[in-house]
Design a protein around this motif. Sequence first.
Motif, PDB file in Angstrom:
ATOM      1  N   GLY A  55       0.777  -1.347   0.051  1.00  0.00           N
ATOM      2  CA  GLY A  55       0.156   0.134  -0.127  1.00  0.00           C
ATOM      3  C   GLY A  55       0.758   1.211  -0.098  1.00  0.00           C
ATOM      4  N   LEU A  56       1.765   1.324   0.810  1.00  0.00           N
ATOM      5  CA  LEU A  56       2.812   2.373   0.894  1.00  0.00           C
ATOM      6  C   LEU A  56       3.564   2.561  -0.528  1.00  0.00           C
ATOM      7  CD1 LEU A  56       4.498   2.079   4.423  1.00  0.00           C
ATOM      8  CD2 LEU A  56       2.752   3.781   3.495  1.00  0.00           C
ATOM      9  N   THR A  57       3.977   1.609  -1.044  1.00  0.00           N
ATOM     10  CA  THR A  57       4.407   1.732  -2.567  1.00  0.00           C
ATOM     11  C   THR A  57       3.438   2.209  -3.562  1.00  0.00           C
ATOM     12  OG1 THR A  57       5.883  -0.330  -2.063  1.00  0.00           O
ATOM     13  CG2 THR A  57       5.633   0.554  -4.424  1.00  0.00           C
ATOM     14  N   VAL A  58       2.317   1.950  -3.562  1.00  0.00           N
ATOM     15  CA  VAL A  58       1.410   2.598  -4.432  1.00  0.00           C
ATOM     16  C   VAL A  58       1.236   4.115  -4.046  1.00  0.00           C
ATOM     17  CG1 VAL A  58      -1.191   2.351  -5.076  1.00  0.00           C
ATOM     18  CG2 VAL A  58       0.076   0.489  -4.898  1.00  0.00           C
ATOM     19  N   ALA A  59       0.914   4.134  -2.843  1.00  0.00           N
ATOM     20  CA  ALA A  59       0.751   5.694  -2.674  1.00  0.00           C
ATOM     21  C   ALA A  59       1.974   6.833  -2.895  1.00  0.00           C
ATOM     22  CB  ALA A  59       0.696   5.872  -0.905  1.00  0.00           C
ATOM     23  N   VAL A  60       3.142   6.066  -2.857  1.00  0.00           N
ATOM     24  CA  VAL A  60       4.279   6.996  -2.950  1.00  0.00           C
ATOM     25  C   VAL A  60       4.680   7.077  -4.633  1.00  0.00           C
ATOM     26  CG1 VAL A  60       6.956   7.060  -2.741  1.00  0.00           C
ATOM     27  CG2 VAL A  60       5.490   6.480  -0.631  1.00  0.00           C
ATOM     28  N   VAL A  61       4.418   6.007  -5.378  1.00  0.00           N
ATOM     29  CA  VAL A  61       5.186   5.929  -6.631  1.00  0.00           C
ATOM     30  C   VAL A  61       4.012   6.370  -7.605  1.00  0.00           C
ATOM     31  CG1 VAL A  61       6.850   4.425  -6.055  1.00  0.00           C
ATOM     32  CG2 VAL A  61       4.790   3.762  -7.118  1.00  0.00           C
ATOM     33  N   SER A  62       2.405   6.362  -7.322  1.00  0.00           N
ATOM     34  CA  SER A  62       1.649   6.619  -8.389  1.00  0.00           C
ATOM     35  C   SER A  62       1.867   7.722  -9.319  1.00  0.00           C
ATOM     36  CB  SER A  62       0.242   6.665  -7.707  1.00  0.00           C
ATOM     37  OG  SER A  62       0.149   5.468  -7.297  1.00  0.00           O
ATOM     38  N   VAL A  63       2.174   8.865  -8.550  1.00  0.00           N
ATOM     39  CA  VAL A  63       2.254  10.112  -9.437  1.00  0.00           C
ATOM     40  C   VAL A  63       3.509  10.276 -10.289  1.00  0.00           C
ATOM     41  CG1 VAL A  63       2.341  12.564  -9.418  1.00  0.00           C
ATOM     42  CG2 VAL A  63       0.748  11.535  -8.009  1.00  0.00           C
ATOM     43  N   PRO A  64       4.370   9.836  -9.657  1.00  0.00           N
ATOM     44  CA  PRO A  64       5.984   9.809 -10.513  1.00  0.00           C
ATOM     45  C   PRO A  64       6.042   8.764 -11.655  1.00  0.00           C
ATOM     46  CG  PRO A  64       6.402   9.975  -8.282  1.00  0.00           C
ATOM     47  CD  PRO A  64       4.940   9.729  -8.242  1.00  0.00           C
ATOM     48  N   LEU A  65       5.199   7.756 -11.583  1.00  0.00           N
ATOM     49  CA  LEU A  65       5.296   6.717 -12.554  1.00  0.00           C
ATOM     50  C   LEU A  65       4.328   7.263 -13.523  1.00  0.00           C
ATOM     51  CD1 LEU A  65       5.064   3.034 -10.865  1.00  0.00           C
ATOM     52  CD2 LEU A  65       7.068   4.416 -12.201  1.00  0.00           C
ATOM     53  N   GLN A 112       0.687  -2.018 -10.162  1.00  0.00           N
ATOM     54  CA  GLN A 112      -0.567  -1.561  -9.751  1.00  0.00           C
ATOM     55  C   GLN A 112      -0.572  -0.078  -9.502  1.00  0.00           C
ATOM     56  OE1 GLN A 112      -2.678  -3.806  -6.779  1.00  0.00           O
ATOM     57  NE2 GLN A 112      -3.951  -2.151  -6.100  1.00  0.00           N
ATOM     58  N   ALA A 113       0.092   0.458  -9.103  1.00  0.00           N
ATOM     59  CA  ALA A 113       0.082   2.109  -8.813  1.00  0.00           C
ATOM     60  C   ALA A 113      -0.079   2.802 -10.300  1.00  0.00           C
ATOM     61  CB  ALA A 113       1.388   2.626  -8.109  1.00  0.00           C
ATOM     62  N   LEU A 114       0.630   2.313 -11.246  1.00  0.00           N
ATOM     63  CA  LEU A 114       0.382   2.947 -12.693  1.00  0.00           C
ATOM     64  C   LEU A 114      -0.717   2.478 -13.417  1.00  0.00           C
ATOM     65  CD1 LEU A 114       1.508   4.910 -14.570  1.00  0.00           C
ATOM     66  CD2 LEU A 114       3.153   3.127 -15.717  1.00  0.00           C
ATOM     67  N   SER A 334      -5.495   8.305  -6.540  1.00  0.00           N
ATOM     68  CA  SER A 334      -5.252   6.785  -5.918  1.00  0.00           C
ATOM     69  C   SER A 334      -4.109   7.209  -4.714  1.00  0.00           C
ATOM     70  CB  SER A 334      -4.533   5.651  -7.042  1.00  0.00           C
ATOM     71  OG  SER A 334      -4.029   4.659  -6.700  1.00  0.00           O
ATOM     72  N   ALA A 335      -3.216   7.847  -5.047  1.00  0.00           N
ATOM     73  CA  ALA A 335      -2.383   8.116  -3.907  1.00  0.00           C
ATOM     74  C   ALA A 335      -2.829   8.533  -2.657  1.00  0.00           C
ATOM     75  CB  ALA A 335      -0.966   9.077  -4.187  1.00  0.00           C
ATOM     76  N   ALA A 336      -4.037   9.542  -2.929  1.00  0.00           N
ATOM     77  CA  ALA A 336      -4.751   9.914  -1.703  1.00  0.00           C
ATOM     78  C   ALA A 336      -5.581   8.829  -0.974  1.00  0.00           C
ATOM     79  CB  ALA A 336      -5.633  11.077  -2.205  1.00  0.00           C
ATOM     80  N   TYR A 337      -6.154   7.848  -1.735  1.00  0.00           N
ATOM     81  CA  TYR A 337      -6.780   7.035  -1.214  1.00  0.00           C
ATOM     82  C   TYR A 337      -6.139   5.933  -0.413  1.00  0.00           C
ATOM     83  CZ  TYR A 337     -10.606   3.272  -1.235  1.00  0.00           C
ATOM     84  OH  TYR A 337     -11.546   2.296  -0.924  1.00  0.00           O
ATOM     85  N   ASN A 338      -4.818   5.673  -1.003  1.00  0.00           N
ATOM     86  CA  ASN A 338      -3.773   4.717  -0.151  1.00  0.00           C
ATOM     87  C   ASN A 338      -3.466   5.340   0.979  1.00  0.00           C
ATOM     88  OD1 ASN A 338      -3.129   1.944  -1.511  1.00  0.00           O
ATOM     89  ND2 ASN A 338      -3.453   3.280  -3.026  1.00  0.00           N
ATOM     90  N   VAL A 339      -3.358   6.714   1.092  1.00  0.00           N
ATOM     91  CA  VAL A 339      -2.786   7.423   2.409  1.00  0.00           C
ATOM     92  C   VAL A 339      -3.994   7.512   3.197  1.00  0.00           C
ATOM     93  CG1 VAL A 339      -2.386   9.776   3.189  1.00  0.00           C
ATOM     94  CG2 VAL A 339      -1.119   9.135   1.046  1.00  0.00           C
ATOM     95  N   GLY A 340      -5.267   7.504   2.966  1.00  0.00           N
ATOM     96  CA  GLY A 340      -6.295   7.380   3.656  1.00  0.00           C
ATOM     97  C   GLY A 340      -6.510   6.062   4.427  1.00  0.00           C
TER      98      GLY A 340
END
Length: 418
Positions: A55-65, A112-114, A334-340
Amino acid sequence: MRTDTWRRVSVVAALSVAAFAFNTTETLPIGLLGLIADDFDVSLSSVGYLVTGYGLTVAVVSVPLAQLTRQVPRRHVLSALLAVFVVATWVSVATSSYGVLLAARVCVALAQALFWAVMMPVAVGLFPPRVKGRVVVVTAVGGSLATVLGVPVCTWLGQRADWQTPFLVLSGMGLLTLVVIAALLPTTPPEEGHAAYAPAPDTRRFALVLATTVLSVTGAFTGFTYVTEFLTREGGFSEQRVGVLLMVFGLAGVAGVLGIGTLADRSPTTTLALPVALQSAALTGMYLFDSVQPAVIGMLALLGLSAAPVFTATQNRVLRVAPGRTEIGLAMNSAAYNVGIAAGALLGGAVLPHTGVRGLFLLGGVLNFAAVAVLAGERLLAPEQDRPEQDRSAPAPASPAGDERAGEELTTRAKGDT
Protein backbone atom coordinates in the motif's frame (compact mmCIF):
# COMPACT_ATOMS: atom_id res chain seq x y z
CA MET A 1 -22.57 -6.66 -32.06
CA ARG A 2 -20.27 -4.98 -34.57
CA THR A 3 -16.61 -6.03 -34.64
CA ASP A 4 -15.23 -2.68 -33.43
CA THR A 5 -17.73 -2.57 -30.55
CA TRP A 6 -16.86 -6.15 -29.61
CA ARG A 7 -13.16 -5.22 -29.47
CA ARG A 8 -13.83 -2.27 -27.17
CA VAL A 9 -16.11 -4.27 -24.87
CA SER A 10 -13.47 -7.01 -24.69
CA VAL A 11 -10.76 -4.52 -23.72
CA VAL A 12 -12.89 -2.99 -20.95
CA ALA A 13 -13.81 -6.46 -19.67
CA ALA A 14 -10.10 -7.37 -19.62
CA LEU A 15 -9.30 -4.21 -17.66
CA SER A 16 -11.98 -5.11 -15.12
CA VAL A 17 -10.53 -8.62 -14.74
CA ALA A 18 -7.05 -7.12 -14.32
CA ALA A 19 -8.40 -4.81 -11.59
CA PHE A 20 -9.82 -7.88 -9.86
CA ALA A 21 -6.45 -9.66 -10.04
CA PHE A 22 -4.47 -6.66 -8.78
CA ASN A 23 -6.82 -5.90 -5.87
CA THR A 24 -7.05 -9.54 -4.80
CA THR A 25 -3.26 -9.89 -4.90
CA GLU A 26 -2.85 -6.77 -2.78
CA THR A 27 -4.77 -8.04 0.26
CA LEU A 28 -4.69 -11.83 -0.17
CA PRO A 29 -1.74 -12.32 2.25
CA ILE A 30 -4.09 -11.25 5.07
CA GLY A 31 -6.11 -14.44 4.56
CA LEU A 32 -2.98 -16.60 4.26
CA LEU A 33 -0.87 -15.10 7.07
CA GLY A 34 -0.23 -18.36 8.90
CA LEU A 35 0.57 -20.42 5.81
CA ILE A 36 3.05 -17.90 4.44
CA ALA A 37 4.66 -17.31 7.86
CA ASP A 38 5.16 -21.05 8.39
CA ASP A 39 6.54 -21.60 4.89
CA PHE A 40 9.15 -18.82 5.20
CA ASP A 41 9.69 -19.27 8.95
CA VAL A 42 8.94 -15.62 9.70
CA SER A 43 6.60 -13.86 12.13
CA LEU A 44 3.01 -12.95 11.34
CA SER A 45 3.92 -9.27 11.51
CA SER A 46 6.55 -9.83 8.82
CA VAL A 47 3.89 -11.24 6.53
CA GLY A 48 1.77 -8.23 7.39
CA TYR A 49 4.49 -6.06 5.90
CA LEU A 50 3.67 -7.65 2.54
CA VAL A 51 0.38 -5.74 2.64
CA THR A 52 1.62 -2.58 4.37
CA GLY A 53 4.62 -2.21 2.06
CA TYR A 54 2.39 -2.81 -0.95
CA GLY A 55 0.00 0.00 0.00
CA LEU A 56 2.77 2.46 0.83
CA THR A 57 4.48 1.74 -2.49
CA VAL A 58 1.27 2.50 -4.38
CA ALA A 59 0.81 5.75 -2.45
CA VAL A 60 4.36 6.97 -3.06
CA VAL A 61 5.00 6.06 -6.71
CA SER A 62 1.61 6.59 -8.39
CA VAL A 63 2.20 10.18 -9.48
CA PRO A 64 5.91 9.88 -10.45
CA LEU A 65 5.24 6.82 -12.60
CA ALA A 66 2.28 8.52 -14.28
CA GLN A 67 4.50 11.51 -15.08
CA LEU A 68 7.30 9.36 -16.48
CA THR A 69 5.02 7.42 -18.83
CA ARG A 70 2.61 10.15 -19.90
CA GLN A 71 3.88 10.12 -23.53
CA VAL A 72 3.98 6.32 -23.95
CA PRO A 73 1.08 4.69 -25.86
CA ARG A 74 -1.33 3.12 -23.39
CA ARG A 75 -1.27 -0.26 -25.13
CA HIS A 76 2.45 -0.51 -24.46
CA VAL A 77 2.11 0.71 -20.87
CA LEU A 78 -0.72 -1.65 -19.93
CA SER A 79 0.95 -4.61 -21.63
CA ALA A 80 4.18 -3.92 -19.71
CA LEU A 81 2.33 -3.53 -16.40
CA LEU A 82 0.47 -6.81 -16.83
CA ALA A 83 3.71 -8.55 -17.83
CA VAL A 84 5.33 -7.26 -14.62
CA PHE A 85 2.33 -8.52 -12.65
CA VAL A 86 2.54 -12.00 -14.18
CA VAL A 87 6.31 -12.40 -13.85
CA ALA A 88 6.57 -10.91 -10.35
CA THR A 89 3.70 -13.10 -9.11
CA TRP A 90 5.40 -16.18 -10.53
CA VAL A 91 8.65 -15.18 -8.79
CA SER A 92 6.85 -14.72 -5.47
CA VAL A 93 5.43 -18.25 -5.79
CA ALA A 94 8.71 -19.88 -6.84
CA THR A 95 11.05 -18.28 -4.30
CA SER A 96 12.06 -19.68 -0.93
CA SER A 97 13.45 -16.33 0.27
CA TYR A 98 11.29 -13.89 2.20
CA GLY A 99 13.41 -11.01 0.86
CA VAL A 100 12.73 -12.03 -2.74
CA LEU A 101 9.03 -12.42 -1.94
CA LEU A 102 8.92 -8.89 -0.52
CA ALA A 103 10.79 -7.51 -3.55
CA ALA A 104 8.37 -9.28 -5.91
CA ARG A 105 5.44 -7.77 -4.01
CA VAL A 106 6.95 -4.30 -4.40
CA CYS A 107 7.24 -4.90 -8.17
CA VAL A 108 3.56 -5.84 -8.35
CA ALA A 109 2.70 -2.74 -6.31
CA LEU A 110 4.65 -0.56 -8.76
CA ALA A 111 2.62 -2.04 -11.60
CA GLN A 112 -0.67 -1.53 -9.75
CA ALA A 113 0.16 2.09 -8.94
CA LEU A 114 0.42 2.98 -12.62
CA PHE A 115 -2.36 0.61 -13.70
CA TRP A 116 -5.00 2.51 -11.74
CA ALA A 117 -3.78 5.79 -13.22
CA VAL A 118 -3.98 4.77 -16.88
CA MET A 119 -6.70 2.13 -17.11
CA MET A 120 -9.64 4.49 -16.52
CA PRO A 121 -8.81 7.02 -19.29
CA VAL A 122 -8.19 4.09 -21.65
CA ALA A 123 -11.56 2.47 -20.89
CA VAL A 124 -13.50 5.74 -20.98
CA GLY A 125 -11.75 6.85 -24.17
CA LEU A 126 -13.01 3.79 -26.04
CA PHE A 127 -16.64 4.95 -25.74
CA PRO A 128 -18.44 8.27 -26.22
CA PRO A 129 -18.55 10.69 -23.25
CA ARG A 130 -22.29 10.18 -22.67
CA VAL A 131 -21.69 6.68 -21.25
CA LYS A 132 -18.56 7.60 -19.27
CA GLY A 133 -20.11 6.88 -15.88
CA ARG A 134 -21.22 3.41 -16.89
CA VAL A 135 -17.79 2.57 -18.28
CA VAL A 136 -16.17 3.76 -15.04
CA VAL A 137 -18.52 1.51 -13.07
CA VAL A 138 -17.77 -1.56 -15.20
CA THR A 139 -14.02 -1.14 -14.76
CA ALA A 140 -14.51 -0.63 -11.03
CA VAL A 141 -16.68 -3.74 -10.55
CA GLY A 142 -13.64 -6.00 -10.85
CA GLY A 143 -11.86 -4.19 -8.04
CA SER A 144 -14.97 -4.38 -5.84
CA LEU A 145 -15.42 -8.10 -6.49
CA ALA A 146 -11.87 -8.66 -5.23
CA THR A 147 -13.06 -7.93 -1.69
CA VAL A 148 -16.27 -9.92 -1.66
CA LEU A 149 -15.24 -12.78 -3.96
CA GLY A 150 -11.53 -12.77 -4.77
CA VAL A 151 -9.98 -12.73 -1.31
CA PRO A 152 -12.45 -15.19 0.33
CA VAL A 153 -12.30 -17.70 -2.56
CA CYS A 154 -8.52 -17.46 -2.91
CA THR A 155 -8.11 -17.82 0.86
CA TRP A 156 -10.28 -20.95 0.78
CA LEU A 157 -8.23 -22.32 -2.11
CA GLY A 158 -4.95 -21.60 -0.37
CA GLN A 159 -6.06 -23.27 2.83
CA ARG A 160 -7.03 -26.44 0.98
CA ALA A 161 -4.04 -26.60 -1.36
CA ASP A 162 -1.14 -24.31 -0.53
CA TRP A 163 -0.67 -20.54 -0.38
CA GLN A 164 1.02 -20.52 -3.81
CA THR A 165 -1.98 -21.92 -5.69
CA PRO A 166 -4.27 -18.87 -5.58
CA PHE A 167 -1.39 -16.62 -6.66
CA LEU A 168 -0.82 -18.91 -9.65
CA VAL A 169 -4.49 -18.60 -10.55
CA LEU A 170 -4.30 -14.81 -10.32
CA SER A 171 -1.17 -14.71 -12.46
CA GLY A 172 -3.02 -16.81 -15.04
CA MET A 173 -5.80 -14.23 -15.08
CA GLY A 174 -3.16 -11.55 -15.55
CA LEU A 175 -1.69 -13.43 -18.50
CA LEU A 176 -5.11 -13.73 -20.13
CA THR A 177 -5.77 -10.00 -19.81
CA LEU A 178 -2.28 -9.26 -21.13
CA VAL A 179 -3.07 -11.19 -24.31
CA VAL A 180 -6.39 -9.37 -24.79
CA ILE A 181 -4.91 -5.91 -24.21
CA ALA A 182 -1.89 -6.52 -26.42
CA ALA A 183 -4.05 -7.91 -29.24
CA LEU A 184 -7.09 -5.61 -29.19
CA LEU A 185 -6.16 -2.22 -27.73
CA PRO A 186 -5.13 0.22 -30.50
CA THR A 187 -1.67 1.80 -30.36
CA THR A 188 -2.37 5.53 -30.26
CA PRO A 189 -0.68 8.52 -28.59
CA PRO A 190 -2.15 8.82 -25.06
CA GLU A 191 -3.18 12.45 -25.54
CA GLU A 192 -5.45 11.67 -28.51
CA GLY A 193 -8.35 10.10 -26.62
CA HIS A 194 -11.14 12.37 -25.40
CA ALA A 195 -10.61 11.08 -21.83
CA ALA A 196 -6.99 12.30 -21.75
CA TYR A 197 -8.15 15.75 -20.65
CA ALA A 198 -11.08 16.72 -18.43
CA PRO A 199 -13.96 18.61 -20.04
CA ALA A 200 -14.25 21.08 -17.13
CA PRO A 201 -10.75 21.40 -15.57
CA ASP A 202 -10.75 23.25 -12.26
CA THR A 203 -7.87 23.23 -9.79
CA ARG A 204 -10.08 24.16 -6.83
CA ARG A 205 -12.65 21.47 -7.50
CA PHE A 206 -9.88 18.95 -8.03
CA ALA A 207 -8.38 19.89 -4.64
CA LEU A 208 -11.80 19.37 -3.04
CA VAL A 209 -11.99 15.86 -4.55
CA LEU A 210 -8.57 14.94 -3.13
CA ALA A 211 -9.52 16.32 0.30
CA THR A 212 -12.77 14.35 0.19
CA THR A 213 -10.90 11.17 -0.70
CA VAL A 214 -8.45 11.50 2.19
CA LEU A 215 -11.10 12.44 4.78
CA SER A 216 -13.68 9.84 3.78
CA VAL A 217 -11.23 6.94 3.41
CA THR A 218 -9.42 7.84 6.64
CA GLY A 219 -12.78 7.90 8.41
CA ALA A 220 -13.87 4.58 6.94
CA PHE A 221 -10.66 2.74 7.85
CA THR A 222 -10.40 4.32 11.30
CA GLY A 223 -13.32 2.09 12.24
CA PHE A 224 -13.34 -0.67 9.66
CA THR A 225 -9.76 -1.75 10.39
CA TYR A 226 -11.14 -2.97 13.74
CA VAL A 227 -14.55 -4.14 12.54
CA THR A 228 -14.01 -7.77 13.62
CA GLU A 229 -13.33 -6.72 17.20
CA PHE A 230 -16.32 -4.36 17.09
CA LEU A 231 -18.67 -7.09 15.89
CA THR A 232 -17.55 -9.63 18.49
CA ARG A 233 -16.95 -7.36 21.50
CA GLU A 234 -19.60 -4.65 21.06
CA GLY A 235 -22.13 -6.38 18.81
CA GLY A 236 -22.02 -9.73 20.57
CA PHE A 237 -21.65 -11.76 17.36
CA SER A 238 -19.78 -15.05 17.37
CA GLU A 239 -16.55 -15.34 15.41
CA GLN A 240 -18.27 -17.80 13.08
CA ARG A 241 -20.82 -15.17 12.08
CA VAL A 242 -18.23 -12.47 11.38
CA GLY A 243 -17.33 -14.01 8.03
CA VAL A 244 -20.99 -13.99 6.96
CA LEU A 245 -21.37 -10.38 8.07
CA LEU A 246 -18.31 -9.32 6.09
CA MET A 247 -19.80 -11.09 3.07
CA VAL A 248 -22.92 -8.95 3.54
CA PHE A 249 -20.66 -5.89 3.61
CA GLY A 250 -18.93 -6.96 0.40
CA LEU A 251 -22.11 -7.81 -1.52
CA ALA A 252 -23.62 -4.48 -0.54
CA GLY A 253 -20.46 -2.81 -1.84
CA VAL A 254 -20.80 -4.43 -5.26
CA ALA A 255 -24.45 -3.37 -5.37
CA GLY A 256 -23.41 0.17 -4.50
CA VAL A 257 -20.84 0.34 -7.29
CA LEU A 258 -23.30 -1.01 -9.87
CA GLY A 259 -26.01 1.35 -8.65
CA ILE A 260 -24.15 4.59 -9.28
CA GLY A 261 -23.55 4.01 -13.01
CA THR A 262 -26.44 6.02 -14.40
CA LEU A 263 -26.20 8.63 -11.64
CA ALA A 264 -22.51 9.13 -12.45
CA ASP A 265 -23.45 10.19 -15.99
CA ARG A 266 -26.25 12.50 -14.90
CA SER A 267 -24.85 14.15 -11.75
CA PRO A 268 -21.15 13.57 -10.93
CA THR A 269 -21.24 15.81 -7.85
CA THR A 270 -24.22 14.00 -6.28
CA THR A 271 -22.60 10.68 -7.16
CA LEU A 272 -19.74 11.57 -4.81
CA ALA A 273 -21.66 13.41 -2.07
CA LEU A 274 -24.30 10.71 -1.60
CA PRO A 275 -22.02 7.76 -0.69
CA VAL A 276 -19.86 9.94 1.58
CA ALA A 277 -22.95 11.15 3.46
CA LEU A 278 -24.33 7.61 3.75
CA GLN A 279 -20.94 6.39 4.96
CA SER A 280 -21.01 9.01 7.72
CA ALA A 281 -24.51 7.87 8.72
CA ALA A 282 -23.50 4.19 8.71
CA LEU A 283 -20.39 4.69 10.87
CA THR A 284 -22.30 6.88 13.33
CA GLY A 285 -25.17 4.39 13.39
CA MET A 286 -22.80 1.56 14.32
CA TYR A 287 -21.62 3.69 17.25
CA LEU A 288 -25.15 4.54 18.40
CA PHE A 289 -26.71 1.08 18.01
CA ASP A 290 -23.69 -1.12 18.75
CA SER A 291 -25.62 -3.51 21.01
CA VAL A 292 -28.66 -3.88 18.73
CA GLN A 293 -27.70 -6.69 16.38
CA PRO A 294 -30.31 -6.09 13.62
CA ALA A 295 -29.30 -2.43 13.54
CA VAL A 296 -25.60 -3.35 13.39
CA ILE A 297 -26.25 -5.65 10.43
CA GLY A 298 -28.21 -2.91 8.67
CA MET A 299 -25.54 -0.29 9.32
CA LEU A 300 -22.79 -2.67 8.16
CA ALA A 301 -24.69 -3.26 4.91
CA LEU A 302 -25.16 0.50 4.51
CA LEU A 303 -21.44 0.99 5.10
CA GLY A 304 -20.63 -1.48 2.32
CA LEU A 305 -23.20 0.11 0.03
CA SER A 306 -21.62 3.54 0.53
CA ALA A 307 -17.91 2.83 1.11
CA ALA A 308 -17.24 0.83 -2.05
CA PRO A 309 -18.57 3.49 -4.48
CA VAL A 310 -16.43 6.29 -2.97
CA PHE A 311 -13.31 5.41 -4.98
CA THR A 312 -15.35 4.97 -8.16
CA ALA A 313 -17.14 8.29 -7.60
CA THR A 314 -13.92 10.20 -6.90
CA GLN A 315 -12.27 8.72 -10.01
CA ASN A 316 -15.29 9.71 -12.08
CA ARG A 317 -15.13 13.24 -10.67
CA VAL A 318 -11.39 13.50 -11.40
CA LEU A 319 -12.08 12.59 -15.02
CA ARG A 320 -14.26 15.71 -15.21
CA VAL A 321 -12.27 18.34 -13.27
CA ALA A 322 -8.58 17.31 -13.34
CA PRO A 323 -6.58 20.43 -14.29
CA GLY A 324 -4.05 18.57 -16.47
CA ARG A 325 -3.82 15.12 -17.99
CA THR A 326 -6.40 12.89 -16.37
CA GLU A 327 -4.00 10.02 -15.64
CA ILE A 328 -1.94 12.37 -13.44
CA GLY A 329 -5.09 13.39 -11.59
CA LEU A 330 -6.19 9.77 -11.22
CA ALA A 331 -2.73 8.85 -9.91
CA MET A 332 -2.97 11.63 -7.31
CA ASN A 333 -6.41 10.40 -6.27
CA SER A 334 -5.17 6.81 -6.01
CA ALA A 335 -2.28 8.01 -3.84
CA ALA A 336 -4.72 9.97 -1.68
CA TYR A 337 -6.87 6.85 -1.29
CA ASN A 338 -3.93 4.76 -0.10
CA VAL A 339 -2.83 7.55 2.25
CA GLY A 340 -6.35 7.47 3.70
CA ILE A 341 -6.13 3.71 4.28
CA ALA A 342 -2.81 4.03 6.09
CA ALA A 343 -3.89 7.11 8.03
CA GLY A 344 -7.14 5.44 9.13
CA ALA A 345 -5.33 2.37 10.45
CA LEU A 346 -2.76 4.53 12.27
CA LEU A 347 -5.36 6.91 13.70
CA GLY A 348 -7.53 4.03 14.86
CA GLY A 349 -4.59 2.38 16.59
CA ALA A 350 -3.62 5.62 18.33
CA VAL A 351 -7.13 6.45 19.52
CA LEU A 352 -8.28 2.91 20.41
CA PRO A 353 -6.78 2.85 23.94
CA HIS A 354 -8.63 6.06 24.82
CA THR A 355 -12.05 5.54 23.22
CA GLY A 356 -12.43 1.80 22.82
CA VAL A 357 -13.37 0.20 19.53
CA ARG A 358 -16.88 1.68 19.59
CA GLY A 359 -15.54 5.23 19.67
CA LEU A 360 -13.54 4.63 16.48
CA PHE A 361 -16.75 4.41 14.48
CA LEU A 362 -17.98 7.73 15.84
CA LEU A 363 -14.65 9.32 14.89
CA GLY A 364 -14.96 7.80 11.43
CA GLY A 365 -18.46 9.23 11.09
CA VAL A 366 -17.21 12.70 12.08
CA LEU A 367 -14.42 12.57 9.49
CA ASN A 368 -16.90 11.62 6.78
CA PHE A 369 -19.20 14.43 7.88
CA ALA A 370 -16.22 16.75 7.44
CA ALA A 371 -15.82 15.35 3.91
CA VAL A 372 -19.46 16.19 3.21
CA ALA A 373 -18.80 19.73 4.43
CA VAL A 374 -15.82 19.99 2.07
CA LEU A 375 -18.02 18.95 -0.85
CA ALA A 376 -20.67 21.46 0.21
CA GLY A 377 -18.02 24.16 -0.10
CA GLU A 378 -18.03 23.57 -3.85
CA ARG A 379 -21.32 25.45 -4.00
CA LEU A 380 -19.38 28.64 -3.25
CA LEU A 381 -17.45 28.26 -6.50
CA ALA A 382 -18.62 29.48 -9.89
CA PRO A 383 -20.69 26.98 -11.89
CA GLU A 384 -18.76 24.43 -13.92
CA GLN A 385 -18.14 25.31 -17.53
CA ASP A 386 -17.05 22.82 -20.14
CA ARG A 387 -14.22 23.90 -22.38
CA PRO A 388 -15.22 24.38 -26.01
CA GLU A 389 -14.52 21.22 -27.97
CA GLN A 390 -12.05 22.97 -30.26
CA ASP A 391 -9.99 24.08 -27.25
CA ARG A 392 -9.35 20.56 -26.05
CA SER A 393 -6.08 18.91 -26.92
CA ALA A 394 -7.86 15.72 -27.92
CA PRO A 395 -11.37 16.04 -29.40
CA ALA A 396 -13.83 13.25 -28.76
CA PRO A 397 -14.05 10.63 -31.51
CA ALA A 398 -17.14 10.22 -33.62
CA SER A 399 -19.80 8.14 -31.93
CA PRO A 400 -21.16 5.27 -34.04
CA ALA A 401 -24.78 4.34 -33.69
CA GLY A 402 -23.87 1.20 -31.78
CA ASP A 403 -21.88 2.98 -29.07
CA GLU A 404 -24.85 3.64 -26.81
CA ARG A 405 -25.87 0.01 -27.06
CA ALA A 406 -22.30 -0.98 -26.25
CA GLY A 407 -22.41 1.07 -23.07
CA GLU A 408 -25.68 -0.55 -22.07
CA GLU A 409 -24.22 -4.00 -22.79
CA LEU A 410 -21.22 -3.25 -20.59
CA THR A 411 -23.53 -2.51 -17.67
CA THR A 412 -25.63 -5.60 -18.38
CA ARG A 413 -22.55 -7.84 -18.52
CA ALA A 414 -21.25 -6.47 -15.25
CA LYS A 415 -24.54 -7.12 -13.49
CA GLY A 416 -24.64 -10.60 -14.94
CA ASP A 417 -21.12 -11.34 -13.69
CA THR A 418 -22.08 -10.24 -10.23
